[in-house]
Design an enzyme around this catalytic site. Structure first.
Site, PDB file in Angstrom:
ATOM      1  N   ARG A 410       0.837  -1.210   0.000  1.00  0.00           N
ATOM      2  CA  ARG A 410       0.000   0.000   0.000  1.00  0.00           C
ATOM      3  C   ARG A 410       0.866   1.252   0.000  1.00  0.00           C
ATOM      4  NH1 ARG A 410      -2.824   3.967   2.840  1.00  0.00           N
ATOM      5  NH2 ARG A 410      -4.913   4.296   1.995  1.00  0.00           N
ATOM      6  N   CYS A 411       1.930   1.235   0.781  1.00  0.00           N
ATOM      7  CA  CYS A 411       2.823   2.400   0.847  1.00  0.00           C
ATOM      8  C   CYS A 411       3.398   2.745  -0.520  1.00  0.00           C
ATOM      9  CB  CYS A 411       3.979   2.130   1.810  1.00  0.00           C
ATOM     10  SG  CYS A 411       3.500   1.807   3.510  1.00  0.00           S
TER      11      CYS A 411
END
Length: 423
Positions: A410-411
């Site tokens: 996600r980052c």
């Protein structure tokens, strides 16, 4: 493939249609043990290994969505001379490097894009620069592989991040310029730094790792070392300004330590309409960190109340989430170890179809127990496997080196277009 794409994100798990990434480059290698702390790293990465692992992430994303590189998008907007001059001027003013503006203006667009990300080495052509201990006039953007933080899409708008650390401010300026000027992307941006609120309160901080879109009318935002309560109040004021029917913000407080709790998405991510990944000790455990529900109606805050935990708060809004536990259910040490290596940080490419690190074997096993088929990223890329239509799955990517950078799937992704969810 040149069709214009309009920003649209109404959930964390709608089918992915457009995503921006940044393949780590030489900016990662321009780091030493001495400068790592300033770069917000606890260790330095091996670029050759990290790049190979990153290609698995990008390879999967390219299979399911249009996937754009920051460097390419930046190079394209820099062909526009007014955009180029404006961006260079603001960057150089902010970073006390006005003297290098003429040199930068003379570069080709691809070379300028590269230097704005990988750094501009200092020219030791006078005494001051010769004696300077600095290596760069503009420092490399060591963190830009985490494209999530500098901008965040919500419905048809993009919120530009007000970064907690000045070393990342250039990332926000670049992403703002891309969303404002790239011909393939239709969007409108909201930037706290250019607002009246910022003039009155300089404590505003907001980063994308803390910002999650649960539903078209529900935001979930973490507050801690990277996103301040003032930053959330800026989002609140933006929602109020729309004068819309009922909207909700759920705020989750985060501890300052350990550093693996840096953002909400390190302890909580959405997997599907009815499932989420959690780090149980923080999200469900008895602790002093508040979960606050803010309700907005027609431009006014009509309720602020505390909830037992994040899962309950979502349930009360009609989102009945089954929590799946990072590290499994049995051993707190395993939970802690896998959370440290981004075990709760998953990125959804469609409802119930997510990407995460294969190294977190207990977390992946817990997903499998809950009906998620486990697929290896390289098998998908090589055509040995396919993502099963309308079935839950977790695509595992290598992460022995990437995880040491302090972030997960996600980052490393900035989705700006998803299909709407049929609720």
């Amino acid at each position: 493939m040149n069709q214009k794409m309009k920003v649209n994100v109404t959930s964390e798990f709608g089918e992915l249609e457009g995503v921006i990434v940044h393949t780590p480059g030489l900016e990662v290698e321009e780091m030493t043990p001495e400068t790592a702390k300033r770069a917000l790293y606890s260790d330095i990465l091996n670029l050759s290994v990290a790049s190979q692992e990153y290609q698995q992430l990008k390879g999967v994303l390219s299979k399911v969505s249009r996937c754009f590189e920051v460097t390419d998008l930046l190079a394209e907007i820099l062909k526009d001379e007014p955009v180029k001059r404006s961006l260079i001027n603001e960057i150089c003013l902010r970073e006390n490097a006005v003297d290098i503006q003429p040199d930068l203006l003379g570069l080709t667009s691809p070379e300028l894009a590269r230097q704005l990300i990988q750094g501009v080495p200092i020219k030791r052509n006078n005494l001051t620069r010769y004696l300077s201990q600095e290596r760069f006039s503009l420092w490399p953007l060591h963190n830009f592989l985490f494209t999530r933080d500098a901008s965040m899409a919500f419905r048809d708008e993009v919120v530009i991040g007000k970064m907690a650390n000045a070393v990342r401010d250039r990332e926000s300026l670049i992403m703002e310029a891309i969303f404002n000027h790239h011909p393939l992307i239709e969007s409108k941006t909201i930037n706290a730094e250019r607002s009246e609120m910022m003039k009155a309160d300089t404590k505003i901080k907001i980063e994308g790792g803390d910002f999650q879109v649960a539903r078209q009318d529900v935001l979930v935002i973490g507050t801690g070392v990277r996103t301040s309560t003032q930053g959330i109040d800026f989002i609140l004021e933006s929602i109020k300004a729309r004068q819309e029917p009922i909207r909700h913000i759920i705020v989750q407080e985060l501890p300052d330590l350990p550093e693996s709790f840096i953002h909400l998405d390190m302890v909580f991510t959405f997997l599907d309409r009815d499932a989420c990944m959690i780090y149980e000790p923080l999200i469900m455990g008895t602790n002093r960190f508040h979960t606050i529900h803010i309700q907005v109606e027609n431009g006014e805050v009509t309720r602020i109340s505390e909830r037992k935990n994040l899962v309950e708060a979502l349930q009360l809004l009609g989102m009945d989430m089954k929590p799946i536990r990072c590290g499994g259910k049995n051993d707190i040490w395993t939970m802690e170890r896998e959370q440290w290596h981004s075990g709760a940080n998953f990125f959804a490419i469609a409802p119930g179809q997510v990407i995460g690190y294969e190294r977190n074997v207990n977390t992946v096993n817990e997903l499998h127990k809950n009906g998620f088929e486990v697929l290896k990223a390289q098998d998908l890329i090589d055509g040995k496997a396919i993502i099963p239509p309308n079935k839950k799955c977790v695509v595992t990517i290598a992460g022995s080196e990437l995880a040491r950078g302090g972030g997960g799937a996600r980052c490393m992704t900035m989705p700006f277009r998803r299909k709407n969810i049929d609720w």
